[in-house]
Design an enzyme around this catalytic site. Structure first.
Site, PDB file in Angstrom:
ATOM      1  N   ARG A 171      32.183  59.987  14.924  1.00 38.35           N
ATOM      2  CA  ARG A 171      32.215  61.188  15.345  1.00 38.35           C
ATOM      3  C   ARG A 171      33.180  61.334  16.137  1.00 38.35           C
ATOM      4  O   ARG A 171      34.388  62.135  16.640  1.00 38.35           O
ATOM      5  CB  ARG A 171      32.067  62.132  14.658  1.00 38.35           C
ATOM      6  CG  ARG A 171      32.262  63.882  14.816  1.00 38.35           C
ATOM      7  CD  ARG A 171      32.173  65.694  15.327  1.00 38.35           C
ATOM      8  NE  ARG A 171      30.457  64.912  14.877  1.00 38.35           N
ATOM      9  CZ  ARG A 171      29.371  65.940  14.639  1.00 38.35           C
ATOM     10  NH1 ARG A 171      29.568  67.093  15.757  1.00 38.35           N
ATOM     11  NH2 ARG A 171      28.253  65.960  14.494  1.00 38.35           N
ATOM     12  N   HIS A 178      30.951  24.472  53.433  1.00 41.04           N
ATOM     13  CA  HIS A 178      31.159  25.243  52.254  1.00 41.04           C
ATOM     14  C   HIS A 178      31.247  25.332  50.918  1.00 41.04           C
ATOM     15  O   HIS A 178      30.519  26.190  50.377  1.00 41.04           O
ATOM     16  CB  HIS A 178      32.284  26.182  52.837  1.00 41.04           C
ATOM     17  CG  HIS A 178      31.957  27.524  53.789  1.00 41.04           C
ATOM     18  ND1 HIS A 178      31.944  26.704  54.965  1.00 41.04           N
ATOM     19  CD2 HIS A 178      31.864  28.154  54.144  1.00 41.04           C
ATOM     20  CE1 HIS A 178      31.897  27.250  55.914  1.00 41.04           C
ATOM     21  NE2 HIS A 178      31.784  28.264  55.901  1.00 41.04           N
ATOM     22  N   TYR A 208      40.060  34.527  66.637  1.00 39.34           N
ATOM     23  CA  TYR A 208      38.671  33.881  65.411  1.00 39.34           C
ATOM     24  C   TYR A 208      39.212  32.706  64.425  1.00 39.34           C
ATOM     25  O   TYR A 208      40.296  32.724  63.754  1.00 39.34           O
ATOM     26  CB  TYR A 208      38.772  34.499  64.692  1.00 39.34           C
ATOM     27  CG  TYR A 208      37.295  34.846  63.294  1.00 39.34           C
ATOM     28  CD1 TYR A 208      36.089  34.212  63.547  1.00 39.34           C
ATOM     29  CD2 TYR A 208      38.084  34.526  62.780  1.00 39.34           C
ATOM     30  CE1 TYR A 208      35.488  33.428  62.557  1.00 39.34           C
ATOM     31  CE2 TYR A 208      37.385  34.640  61.617  1.00 39.34           C
ATOM     32  CZ  TYR A 208      36.080  34.239  62.065  1.00 39.34           C
ATOM     33  OH  TYR A 208      34.861  33.287  60.460  1.00 39.34           O
ATOM     34  N   PHE A 225      38.624  40.343  53.557  1.00 34.92           N
ATOM     35  CA  PHE A 225      38.475  39.273  51.813  1.00 34.92           C
ATOM     36  C   PHE A 225      36.901  39.668  51.413  1.00 34.92           C
ATOM     37  O   PHE A 225      36.902  39.519  50.262  1.00 34.92           O
ATOM     38  CB  PHE A 225      37.162  37.994  53.196  1.00 34.92           C
ATOM     39  CG  PHE A 225      37.160  38.814  54.119  1.00 34.92           C
ATOM     40  CD1 PHE A 225      35.751  39.431  54.017  1.00 34.92           C
ATOM     41  CD2 PHE A 225      37.355  38.661  55.455  1.00 34.92           C
ATOM     42  CE1 PHE A 225      34.830  40.012  55.388  1.00 34.92           C
ATOM     43  CE2 PHE A 225      36.448  38.805  56.474  1.00 34.92           C
ATOM     44  CZ  PHE A 225      35.162  39.572  56.497  1.00 34.92           C
ATOM     45  N   GLU A 256      27.520  38.040  58.604  1.00 29.60           N
ATOM     46  CA  GLU A 256      27.863  39.040  57.083  1.00 29.60           C
ATOM     47  C   GLU A 256      27.082  39.453  56.584  1.00 29.60           C
ATOM     48  O   GLU A 256      26.455  39.221  55.751  1.00 29.60           O
ATOM     49  CB  GLU A 256      28.168  38.320  56.577  1.00 29.60           C
ATOM     50  CG  GLU A 256      29.576  37.138  57.405  1.00 29.60           C
ATOM     51  CD  GLU A 256      30.097  35.473  56.757  1.00 29.60           C
ATOM     52  OE1 GLU A 256      28.817  35.305  55.712  1.00 29.60           O
ATOM     53  OE2 GLU A 256      30.771  35.331  57.632  1.00 29.60           O
TER      54      GLU A 256
END
Length: 497
Positions: A282, A83, A53, A327, A411
């Site tokens: 406080r 991309h 891949y 990733f 994805e």
């Protein structure tokens, strides 16, 4: 000190030192050997008939499409070009620089198959202050920060843009000016460059650097407000916090005791009959302390990520490349969202202290002015803190709780951590403005406690405020005063330790 990429361990101070030039960073022989060995392994796989891949296959849903050895270089170029689809305003130049630094460190660990020439070109960009322009929107925070990292590395190809000072120039023009030729990417390189979490990580580093100071400033602002209100010191006693020993609580209580040390003003009312202060005074150790715990968690995870390899696949040998999910941004995304809530709460409690200072209780005049009616005094800046607090609350929706499938379902779960990182930095920017107004209010309140003096540290900060903002006697335009205060906070001019 010289930091060795790929060998030494990054932490928050070291990565900031490399970024600002105070720490030298270089590739040592051990890192060179690791990079070259990993590259040799990729070359063997790229020439093989076996599908691996990202080395000789397509990407995402095209992972089952094998690419010939002759086309592997074009595959990597196409990857960056296709991309680079980010939109919106550019991220700040220092964040882009952090992306470069952290990416070099990840690639230099010898699991990514990058060529040495490519890493050296990235280091040349850092050396020449040629920092690529990266749009702020477009990453879903899984499969790496694909779009931002594509824009970060387009200039390797002679595409995209660089920062030149405050201006943006075409990458091809800047490369030519420095005598640099565009590069051709080889097998696996494009994927190694754009698979990673460096956009998320660099936003986390930026937020941590700012948040560390703002946590300390929160204690200073709270202490000054208590001085103005002449509140009680007893909620900060050590024995109280030892029996509920959260690390953040203990640290804040200790800091508050130091901030009140030798305060004549606090000693002046030790015998007063006030039983308890409101929670925003406080419970400072509990609230500020919880935010410190969140900061510490983010810092711990961010420093793990700084030293991690976050691309895919991971090259183990000439025969093995493991496809996994290193990733995926979820480890940082969730804790960034947690830190966003922590930062927003610091602003929430600060606004409540602003409100208390205006109420006209415990010897203070209403709205911090002795001539109310004709004059509105300090009434309206609290409207601004209220607006900023609500804006921060609206920014606390956790992007990490959302996921939109991408890449034709390959994805199918993404982190949205890039949005988490951006939102945390927006919240911190608003927090700076909230603290600026609280500090202005607290200084005005302390004027009504004179001639009593406070601790040396508080007096030093009071003097700094008065060097920019005068005591309010009658109504005047307060916007310039607020702007001066915000500038002091942003420049980290206040003494906090």
């Amino acid at each position: 000190m010289t930091f060795r990429y790929g060998i030494d361990r990054l932490d928050l101070d070291t990565v900031n030192g490399i970024a600002d030039g105070s720490i030298k960073a270089e590739l040592c022989q051990e890192a060179l050997d690791k990079i070259n060995t990993s590259r040799s392994n990729v070359d063997v796989m790229a020439a093989s008939d076996k599908a691996v891949y990202g080395i000789n296959t397509g990407f995402g849903p095209l992972c089952d499409t094998q690419i010939s050895p002759e086309e592997t270089n074009l595959l990597q170029k196409n990857l960056l070009i296709t991309h680079a689809v980010g939109v919106g305003e550019p991220i700040a130049k220092p964040i882009s620089k952090l992306m470069l630094i952290t990416k070099v460190h990840a690639l230099s660990q010898g699991f990514s198959g990058i060529r040495l020439e490519t890493v050296e070109r990235m280091l040349k960009f850092i050396e020449l202050d040629l920092i690529p322009v990266v749009p702020e929107q477009g990453s879903v925070g899984a499969s790496g920060d694909l779009a931002p990292l594509s824009h970060l590395f387009l200039p390797l190809l002679g595409e995209g843009e660089f920062w030149q000072g405050d201006k943006i120039v075409p990458a091809a023009e800047a490369l030519k000016e420095h005598g640099l030729e565009p590069m051709e990417l080889h097998a696996k390189e494009g994927l190694a460059l754009i698979n990673g979490t460096q956009f998320i990580l660099s936003h986390a580093i930026t937020a941590l650097t700012k948040m560390r100071y703002l946590l300390d400033l929160a204690d200073v602002a709270g202490a000054m407000s208590i001085e103005g209100m002449q509140g009680s010191q007893s909620p900060f006693r050590e024995e109280l916090h030892q029996i509920r020993a959260f690390a953040g609580n203990l640290e804040v209580a200790k800091r508050m005791r130091r901030l009140f040390k030798d305060s004549q003003n606090m000693a002046d009312h030790e015998e007063c009959d006030r039983v308890q202060d409101p929670y925003s005074l406080r419970c400072i150790p509990q609230v500020h302390g919880a935010s410190r715990n969140a900061y510490n968690h983010l810092k711990e995870l961010a420093e793990i990520e700084m030293n991690s390899v976050t691309d895919n696949p991971i090259v183990i040998s000439s025969e093995e490349a493991i496809s996994g999910g290193s990733f995926h941004g979820q480890p940082l995304a969730m804790v960034l969202d947690y830190a966003s809530i922590a930062a927003a709460e610091l602003g929430n409690i600060s606004d409540r202290r602003c409100y208390l200072l205006l109420e006209g209780l415990h010897g203070l005049p209403r709205l911090l002015t002795t001539s109310g009616g004709l004059n509105s005094g300090m009434m309206i800046p609290q409207y601004t803190t209220a607006a900023l607090v609500t804006e921060n609350k609206s920014l606390c929706f956790p992007p990490s709780a959302d996921s939109v499938p991408t890449s034709m379902g390959q994805e199918d779960h993404v982190s949205m951590g890039s949005i988490s990182g951006r939102k945390l930095n927006q919240i911190l920017g608003n927090l700076e403005k909230i603290f600026a107004i609280e500090l202005m209010y607290a200084a005005q309140a302390i004027e009504f406690r004179r001639p009593n003096t406070c601790s040396d540290l508080i007096e030093e900060n009071f003097a700094l405020i008065r060097s920019k903002v005068a005591k309010l006697e009658e109504d005047r335009l307060l916007k310039p005063d607020i702007d001066h205060m915000v500038a002091l906070v942003k420049s980290q001019a206040f003494t906090v330790n």
